[in-house]
Design an enzyme around this catalytic site. Structure first.
Site: not given
Ligand code: GAL
Length: 672
Positions: A152, A309
């Protein structure tokens, strides 16, 4: 078309064996449980740096090799991460420059993750070195299928190195200070720069009112992050690995322009955590936003993506961390597939014992059992995904594009004027939701994307027209396309300098009108217009326009500008352009787009009456795959008319009247 060129859907999770190295029985059990859960891949190594290089220059990869070998022996493949998302304590202690500096110009202490400077040569060297070594050791391992770069990417650093890099970036872009001063309009308040060294990033204690500076800083942060990502990719390539690389993005995260990652990433993946069952939005609204976000992520490369995810149950960071109700796990996972994902992956495999995420949902909880509701749901989905392998070779066949542009968002949300409340993403969603609810696939594009092949382009709240964009829209309409634009469009150029002359800049003849005056509306306030005998609302930012050739389809009803045009249509070249002088209500979007969908012969995923909350998505490959999704907690009945499908999960033929349970989902294939 298919990621990894395979006919399988990945079903996996973030796996953190480094937290369990002292618990060999758990590591052994993990593999057994993964097989039961039909897990076919895991992401490993994401936050493992302290175990991979416990002391500077001492690399300890054997534990990871054993994990990857054991997984592979059990048929489970690994997406191997570079560990740059969090650095070890020894590094921060020895080289404080690797830590980020905040907008208060103070250097952070060791702690958290994503707390590194993307410019620091020391950090870059350390990341390079460990990534290279990981690649040397694992880059040709048969069980490793992909590189998961960092985690991220996000955040900004204001350290002296980043500031200097920013000044270098500006020199490269503008060449002369005169050009920069003009682009930023610095004569205003006497902010003219006479030396590059005088330039600082936008800081709360310094410059915040020069919009061109703020925009360029955000662009620089994106470029610097892309450059960091490219450096990581180069490091794994240096060792000869040819495996595809991905990085897990975060949907509408506003800190980076993800479209700029399209060339460096081989595959886009993203982390999706919708707040199902919350008390602010109903599940249908949550589903619409999630669908749009999946489409945005598919739009970055205009290719299928990975759902890297998602939670198998709940997260630990929403206001309320509510578990998915029965059915929602399968429904939300297959929603991702409907929008172009070739995987369903989770954070996380097993709940940790301590620290920040010990109560985050996981496939396996602290009790280690495989007979929990969550485990059973995951295993059932895994078994279902095994029946959907051929879908990996298909894609979402969109003929509608909706423009969402990060630079426009930065400019629009950063400008001062009109009104404080900015509803850019909400406006995009408002227009998108109608297509979604009617089963019309949509691509999300930015101003740099090509528009060839689309029948319809929707351009909501494009305050900024970046260079070349107006010409692109003009060419699209001229060649026969249909364009829908709206108020407060084409006001500024890519430097946030107002266009001189009529607006929407460069498109007044395409729309057959010009903007005259902006009329902001209070929250909840709307003006109205009548179209086809029905009254609709226009709110948020309305605009008084002067038609110059356009046909007026509806006029404002209220206020001193009652009787003036509110909704127009204009033919241009072989195409046509509609214009809405405000933020249209949902009812209007429904009626208007339903008509356009028919007129433009856009194919719906399922051409039947769908009740509110029930939607259909489509992918096209060897067969046509229809994903029917019920976001209500109550059953619904559909009448399929003449349609005949094969239910891919149940292996039966489907026709006539069909009932879906609450939160039910079906995947049907039709021969083409
Ligand atoms: C993601 C992150 C994961 C984990 C997860 C929790 O943003 O990449 O490491 O923290 O959130 O929901």
């Amino acid at each position: 078309m298919s990621i990894l060129n395979e006919t399988m859907i990945l079903h996996g999770c973030d796996y953190n064996p480094e937290q369990w190295l002292d618990y060999p029985e758990i590591l052994q059990k993990d593999i057994e449980l993964m097989q039961k859960a039909h897990i076919n891949c895991v992401s490993v190594g994401i936050f493992s740096w302290a175990k991979l290089e416990p002391e500077e220059g001492i690399y300890t990869f054997d534990w990871l090799a054993e994990i990857i070998d054991n997984l592979w022996a059990a048929g489970i493949r690994s997406l191997l991460a570079t560990p740059s998302g969090a650095r070890p304590a020894w590094m921060a202690h020895k080289y404080p420059e690797v830590l980020r500096v905040g907008p208060n110009l103070q250097r952070n202490r060791m702690g958290q993750r994503h707390n590194h400077c993307p410019t620091s040569p020391v950090y870059r060297q350390k990341v390079h070195d460990i990534s290279l070594r990981l690649s040397e050791r694992f880059g040709t391992h048969p069980g490793v299928i992909m590189w998961h770069l960092s985690n991220e990417y996000g955040g900004e650093c204001f350290c002296p190195l980043c500031q200097e890099a920013f000044r270098g970036w500006l020199r490269e872009k503008y060449k002369t200070l005169d050009a920069l001063n003009h682009a930023w309009w610095t004569t205003f308040w006497s902010h003219t720069y006479t030396d590059w060294a005088q330039i600082e990033p936008p800081l709360p204690s310094g410059e915040t009112g020069t919009h061109g500076l703020t925009l360029d800083w955000r662009r620089f942060v994106t470029d610097q992050t892309v450059d960091f990502c490219a450096m990581e990719k180069a490091a794994v390539r240096e060792a000869g690995s040819t495996l595809p690389v991905t990085a897990n993005l975060m949907g509408f995260f506003n800190g980076l322009n993800y479209f700029k990652f399209k060339d460096v990433l081989d595959v886009v993946s993203w982390d999706s955590y919708p707040a199902w069952h919350n008390d602010q939005m109903d599940d249908v609204a949550v589903a619409a936003l999630t669908a749009l976000t999946h489409d945005l992520m598919r739009g970055v490369k205009r290719e299928n993506f990975l759902l890297m995810e998602s939670t198998p149950s709940h997260v630990n960071w929403h206001e309320m961390n509510i578990s998915k109700k029965p059915g929602m796990h399968e429904l939300s996972s297959l929603q991702a597939l409907a929008h172009g994902s070739n995987s369903v992956q989770y954070f996380q495999w097993r709940k940790g014992r301590g620290a920040f995420e010990k109560f985050h949902g996981a496939v396996v909880s602290h009790d280690g059992r495989d007979d929990t509701r969550v485990f059973r749901d995951v295993a059932a989905l895994g078994a279902d995904l095994e029946k959907l392998g051929e879908i990996a070779q298909s894609k979402v066949p969109a003929r509608v594009a909706i423009v969402y542009d990060w630079e426009n968002r930065w400019a629009f949300e950063g400008m001062s004027g009109i009104k404080k409340e900015r509803r850019y993403v909400e406006t995009v969603l408002r227009h998108y939701a109608t297509f979604w609810s009617m089963g019309i696939p949509v691509d999300v594009v930015d101003m740099e994307c090509g528009l060839d092949g689309y029948a319809l382009v929707v351009a909501p709240l494009l305050y900024m027209y970046r260079a070349g964009f107006a010409q692109k829209l003009r060419g699209f309409v001229q060649a026969g396309g249909t364009l829908v634009g709206m108020a407060f469009g084409g006001v500024v150029d890519e430097n946030d300098l107002c266009y001189l002359g009529e607006t929407p800049a460069g498109l007044t003849d395409v729309y057959g009108l010009r903007s005259e005056e902006v009329m902001p509306q209070h929250a909840g306030q709307e003006n109205h217009f009548i179209w086809n005998g029905k009254t609709y609302g226009l709110g948020d930012i309305c605009e008084r326009i002067a038609v110059q050739g356009a046909e007026v389809l509806g006029s404002f009803q209220d206020d001193f500008y009652a009787g003036e045009p509110a909704f127009t249509h204009h033919e241009f070249g072989k195409g046509q352009a509609y214009f809405l002088a405000g933020y249209a209500d949902q009812d209007f979007c429904g009626d208007f787009y339903a008509g356009l969908i028919q007129a433009l012969k856009l194919e719906r995923a399922l051409d039947v009456e769908l009740p509110y909350g029930v939607v259909a998505g489509v992918r096209q490959g060897a067969r046509r795959y229809v994903f029917v999704q019920n976001y209500l907690d109550t059953p619904c009945t559909l009448n399929l008319g003449d349609g005949v499908y094969t239910d891919m999960l149940r292996g039966e033929s489907v026709r006539g009247t069909v009932t879906l349970e609450g939160y039910g989902v079906r995947v049907w294939a039709a021969e083409v």
